[in-house]
Structure formats: C-alpha cells, structure tokens
Motif scaffolding. Structure first.
Motif, short mmCIF file in Angstrom:
data_model
loop_
_atom_site.label_atom_id
_atom_site.label_comp_id
_atom_site.label_asym_id
_atom_site.label_seq_id
_atom_site.Cartn_x
_atom_site.Cartn_y
_atom_site.Cartn_z
N GLY A 1 0.78 -1.23 0.00
CA GLY A 1 0.00 0.00 0.00
C GLY A 1 0.81 1.28 0.00
O GLY A 1 0.32 2.32 -0.38
N LYS A 2 2.08 1.20 0.42
CA LYS A 2 2.86 2.42 0.55
C LYS A 2 3.30 2.97 -0.79
O LYS A 2 3.55 2.24 -1.72
N LYS A 3 3.45 4.28 -0.84
CA LYS A 3 3.93 4.95 -2.04
C LYS A 3 5.33 4.45 -2.37
O LYS A 3 6.19 4.30 -1.51
N GLY A 4 5.58 4.18 -3.67
CA GLY A 4 6.90 3.77 -4.09
C GLY A 4 7.14 2.28 -4.02
O GLY A 4 8.23 1.82 -4.28
N GLN A 5 6.11 1.48 -3.69
CA GLN A 5 6.31 0.05 -3.57
C GLN A 5 5.51 -0.69 -4.64
O GLN A 5 4.53 -0.20 -5.16
N SER B 1 14.15 6.44 -12.47
CA SER B 1 12.71 6.71 -12.52
C SER B 1 12.00 5.71 -13.43
O SER B 1 10.90 5.25 -13.13
N ASP B 2 12.64 5.39 -14.55
CA ASP B 2 12.05 4.42 -15.47
C ASP B 2 12.01 3.03 -14.85
O ASP B 2 11.03 2.30 -15.01
N CYS B 3 13.07 2.67 -14.13
CA CYS B 3 13.07 1.38 -13.42
C CYS B 3 11.94 1.35 -12.40
O CYS B 3 11.22 0.35 -12.27
N LYS B 4 11.81 2.43 -11.67
CA LYS B 4 10.77 2.54 -10.64
C LYS B 4 9.39 2.37 -11.26
O LYS B 4 8.52 1.68 -10.72
N GLN B 5 9.19 3.01 -12.39
CA GLN B 5 7.89 2.95 -13.08
C GLN B 5 7.56 1.52 -13.49
O GLN B 5 6.41 1.10 -13.49
N GLY C 1 15.90 5.87 -5.21
CA GLY C 1 15.56 4.64 -4.50
C GLY C 1 15.86 3.36 -5.23
O GLY C 1 15.32 2.30 -4.89
N ILE C 2 16.72 3.42 -6.25
CA ILE C 2 17.09 2.22 -7.00
C ILE C 2 18.45 1.72 -6.51
O ILE C 2 19.39 2.49 -6.36
N LEU C 3 18.54 0.42 -6.27
CA LEU C 3 19.79 -0.18 -5.83
C LEU C 3 20.78 -0.22 -6.98
O LEU C 3 20.40 -0.29 -8.15
N THR C 4 22.07 -0.21 -6.66
CA THR C 4 23.13 -0.23 -7.66
C THR C 4 24.06 -1.41 -7.42
O THR C 4 24.04 -2.03 -6.35
N GLU D 1 8.59 8.21 -4.64
CA GLU D 1 7.34 8.13 -5.40
C GLU D 1 7.54 7.49 -6.77
O GLU D 1 8.53 7.74 -7.46
N ILE D 2 6.58 6.66 -7.17
CA ILE D 2 6.62 6.04 -8.49
C ILE D 2 6.14 7.05 -9.52
O ILE D 2 5.05 7.61 -9.40
N PRO D 3 6.93 7.31 -10.58
CA PRO D 3 6.50 8.26 -11.61
C PRO D 3 5.32 7.74 -12.40
O PRO D 3 5.09 6.52 -12.49
#
Length: 535
Positions: free
Chosen positions: A2-6, A149-153, A202-205, A366-368
């Motif tokens: 439910g959380k933003k960004g997950q 951001s693209d990965c997050k999306q 928030g993306i791991l490297t 936040e997820i774009p």
C-alpha cells in the motif's frame, strides 16, 4: 503493497521486516536470483511461478528473451521484436510477485536505460559517450536519475550498474562501449556520479565486474578471460574505481568470471568462485561490507566447469557470493548449500540480502506516472561530448567555406546529419560503395565523410566490410577528408584516421546527436568533449 513507491502485490504477502521469520530452506532460497524472460512461453512462465512458490527464491533478473545475447552467446537464435515488451514486463512482475510468499527483488541490466533489455523504452547514451564529457558530472547523475525513474515505473528495484571496469583493451568484446573509458579517475568519478543518480530515486546499484573486466580480449560469456598483471598494478588501476565506490557506499558489487592469478595466490580459478578474491581481496583488503552478487552463472567461463547440478551454485556461495545470479539449478543448489554450509555462512548472506530487500521494497520514493523523455538530456549530452579527435576547427571551417563532396556508408535518407547540412549548404552527397560515384570522387578534393559503424562491438570490424575499410582508407590517403564518426571511437582503429584533416567523434547515431554534429560543422557549436579511451 500500500505504501507509495512500492510494488503492488497480493495483500496476504509477508512483507520483509526484521521480525519476519523464515525457515533455513527459505533463507537459502532467498540467495537465488534466476533469470526471467520478458518474451517467454506460457509454459516457461508457469514453470518459473512454481519455482518462486516452491523454492522461495529471493528475486528475478529480467532479460528480453531466451534468444537475447545474455543466453544466446553464439547468436544462433533470432531475437523477435515485440513493441509491447514494456507492458509485458510490468505484467509479469506483478504476476510473479503475486505468487511469492516474500516480495521478490526485481533486477535488470539497464546500463543505458531500460532500452538495453526492452523495446520502445527510453535510451540514453552508452557509458563511453558519457566518458567523453568533461567537468559536468551532474549530467551523468541526471542520466542515472532518469533511468532510475524508469526502473521505478516498471517495478524494478535493482539496476546492475555502474560498469566500473577500466576498458584498456581496444579488442575487448564484452565491455568496450559499456565502460566510461580507459582512465581510472574518469571511470571512478563517473561511476560515482551515475550511482548517485540511481540511488537518489531509491534504486539499488551494483558495481561490476569485480575485480575488473576491462583489459581482456576474451568474452566471459564464452570463455575464461585471464588478467596477467601484478597485484600492485591491479591495486593501482583495475581496483581503483571499485575502491572509490566502496568508500562512497555502493550497495553491492558484482563479481565477474575472470582469472586473476595475482589476486588468488597464482590460482587460475575464476574470481566469481574464488574465496581468495571475494573473501580475501574484496572483503578483507578493501573492507567491503555490502552485498556481493555473482555475474550470471550460466556464462560459459564457469558453467562449463561443473557437471553435477548444484555444484556451481555451492562453489559460488562458498566463495562469498550472497546472491547467485542466473543460477540454473536452484533446487539442487539449495539442497547442497543446506548440506555443506555452516549456519553462520547462511545467516550472514541472508542478512545482507534481507536488509537490501527491505531497503528497496520499502522505499518511499514516489513512483513516476510515465517513462522519462530522453531527448532533452540526450541533446545536452551530445553538446558536451562531441570531440575533435584529430585536426582542429580551422580545417573544418576551410572545408565548409571551400565546398566539398559528402560521402557516407549509409543512405542519404537515413543520414539526418547530411539532411540538416543541406538546409544551409549546397553540396552533393553520395554513397561510399556505389560504382557510379567514382567520377564524382575523382573531381572533388574536399570530402566530408560521415561514418556510422553498423555495430557497437569490435567483432567483424564493427560491421564494416573489408571493401568499405579499403575504400575509406583510399579516400583518407588521397583526399582532404574531414571525418565525423557516429559510433564507437574504437572503430577508428581500422582506418588511417591520422591522415585525415580533422576527425570529429559524435559517439552515437541518435537523431539529437546528428543534429548537434550538424550544428558543429556549421560553426555554431564548440566541441568540448575529450576522447575517453586510448586508440
């Protein structure tokens, strides 16, 4: 969640927290990250779902298809284009998450964006292009931010980059254009800037390919590269970028499949299964406390060494890898690790995996709403990387003012660079190999030569035919040539480029790069880039 960004998964899932209790078998399962294919059969998708449900694997690494380069080393299978790959990827991530008891850590190689694996997604320039930018590391950080951001999306947590290899071998068939160059300081600085951008969203490297895959002419997908350098040389050069990344908090390091005897007491054992290199050099000498992940275990450099299923997985784990990427014998690997490993080994590796998973999946970034638009940033990159490799701007000015014949190895209809120049200058343009053009070439002394290497890798002369190479060298040797190269600068090694009046490196064939190249030839833009490699 439910959380933003997950990632949205089923509501009955046990989310990773410090208090979640797993059985030992489940903990070992969390150390495995098999391949998932975006374009796959329903039968294979169901098989992977069963693996997720029954073996409790920790994550997935996504590839385009079973015919893509990551699994089709010999190139015998044809890669089928799918314009809807991105939507299929998002759908599969959601589907696989729904069958997982614990959330999956989703990873991908997106070194220059999702386009590395997924059609119709934003593509940013190769690392070698970014390596040519001087004094503007904030641009590299912005690239990392956009890719993140693209990965997050898409629902991806982990991007296996930056490539921290120093590419000092022009014949390198697997790193080359993926490296920021041949200067250790440039590679280290830009790797840090790129990682910073990814982490900010928030993306791991993961820095790769430890202890350095840049100085070899062997592709570890096919065989075992050997780095015959002293330990002092390696510490001074190959290990320098990794050391800098470690000191600046890189989350994980990917260990490559290459033999480095000087780091392993003379052993020819691949680094990815070498205790001396992972536990000795990486952990003890360099002080790395983060997560260690193996390079893909299906690669022939190591996969051909083990005949019994599960033995490679055990060897990689016992050497010090926390996550086993692209493991192919998971149930057998889990069983052998449970039998052979100490409880301390399992607990330490699991703890690093679980903490990284918590960090990624519980991210509040936040997820774009949509994918990035790369055009504006790519144009800025093009303006900052364009390089006069040989000659100077006065040679280009003279040709522009005196007039010239344009020659290219691609058709005029595909050459935006020439199309844009024709809006401002009057000249004739012809194809390199057409026999009917010989009389035009004989009459003209000044030649504007625009070359577009057919491929980015050095195999088969970057795609240039022997006839093309001969014709190009004849032109350079007999005419006043200004050369613009829209591709890998290492391609110049096949040409007598030192005999040209001027050589301009554009690095990419993107439309915005061709636009910038035209502006440069017209005298409206200064070339500020610096060649990032030694030719």
């Amino acid at each position: 969640m439910g959380k933003k960004g997950q990632v949205q998964t089923n509501d009955n899932m046990d989310y990773p927290t410090a208090k979640t209790i797993l059985t030992q078998k489940e903990k070992v399962g969390q150390l495995f990250m098999p391949a998932a294919f975006i374009n796959d059969t329903e039968e294979e998708i169901l098989r992977l779902q069963d693996l997720i449900a029954n073996c409790h694997i920790g994550g997935l690494c996504f590839f385009h298809s079973r015919a893509s380069a990551a699994t089709n080393y010999e190139g015998k299978k044809k890669v089928v284009y799918n314009k809807d790959s991105y939507q299929v990827l998002k759908s599969l991530i959601k589907r696989y998450q729904q069958v997982a008891k614990y959330p999956l850590l989703i990873s991908i190689d997106a070194e220059w964006g999702l386009a590395m694996r997924v059609e119709n997604t934003p593509q940013y320039p190769y690392a070698i292009t970014l390596g040519a930018i001087k004094d503007h590391d904030e641009i590299i950080t912005e690239v990392g931010r956009n890719i993140a951001s693209d990965c997050k999306q898409a629902g991806i947590h982990w991007n296996f980059t930056p490539v921290a290899d120093i590419n000092s071998n022009p014949e390198n068939p697997v790193i080359g254009y993926r490296s920021f160059g041949s200067d250790k300081h440039n590679v280290a600085r830009k790797s840090l800037a790129f990682a910073k951008g990814l982490q900010s969203k928030g993306i791991l490297t993961s820095a790769k390919h430890f202890p350095g895959h840049g100085d070899t002419a062997t592709d570890s997908h096919l065989g075992l590269p050997v780095i015959n350098k002293s330990k002092e040389e390696l510490l001074e050069n190959e290990l320098y970028p990794f050391n800098q990344l470690i000191q600046n908090g890189i989350e994980s390091i990917m260990v490559g499949h290459l033999a480095v005897p000087a780091l392993a007491d003379g052993s020819m054992e691949p680094s990815s299964i070498s205790k001396k290199i992972i536990k000795g050099v990486l952990r003890e000498e360099l002080g790395f406390e983060g997560l260690v992940i193996s390079d893909a275990l299906n690669m022939h450099a190591v996969s051909k060494m083990f005949s019994n299923k599960g033995d490679l997985e055990w060897a990689a784990f016992d050497a010090g890898n926390d996550i086993l990427c692209f493991a192919e014998h998971i149930s057998e690997g889990i069983e052998i690790i449970q039998i052979n490993a100490t409880n301390t080994q399992i607990e330490e590796a699991f703890k690093r995996v679980w903490e990284l998973k918590e960090k990624a999946i519980n991210s509040e970034v936040e997820i774009p709403n949509e994918l990035s638009n790369p055009d504006i940033l790519n144009e800025e990159i093009a303006k900052n990387c364009i390089t006069i490799c040989d000659g100077n701007k006065s040679d280009i000015i003279a040709m522009r003012e005196e007039g010239f014949l344009s020659i290219s190895n691609i058709q005029n209809t595909d050459n935006l660079f020439i199309t844009l120049l024709k809006d401002h200058l009057n000249f004739k343009s012809i194809s390199l190999t057409e026999e009917s053009n010989k009389s035009d070439i004989a009459r003209e002394e000044n030649i504007l030569l625009s070359l577009f290497p057919p491929q980015v890798k050095p195999t088969d002369n970057f795609g240039f035919t022997k006839t093309e190479i001969q014709l190009i060298n004849e032109l350079i040797g007999s005419k006043n040539v200004v050369l613009y190269l829209f591709g890998n600068p290492y391609a110049l090694r096949f040409f007598d480029y030192k005999n040209a009046s001027a050589v301009v490196l554009v690095y990419q064939e993107f439309r915005v790069f061709q636009k910038v190249a035209a502006e440069h030839f017209l005298g409206r833009l200064i070339a500020n880039g610096k060649l990032p490699v030694v030719l």
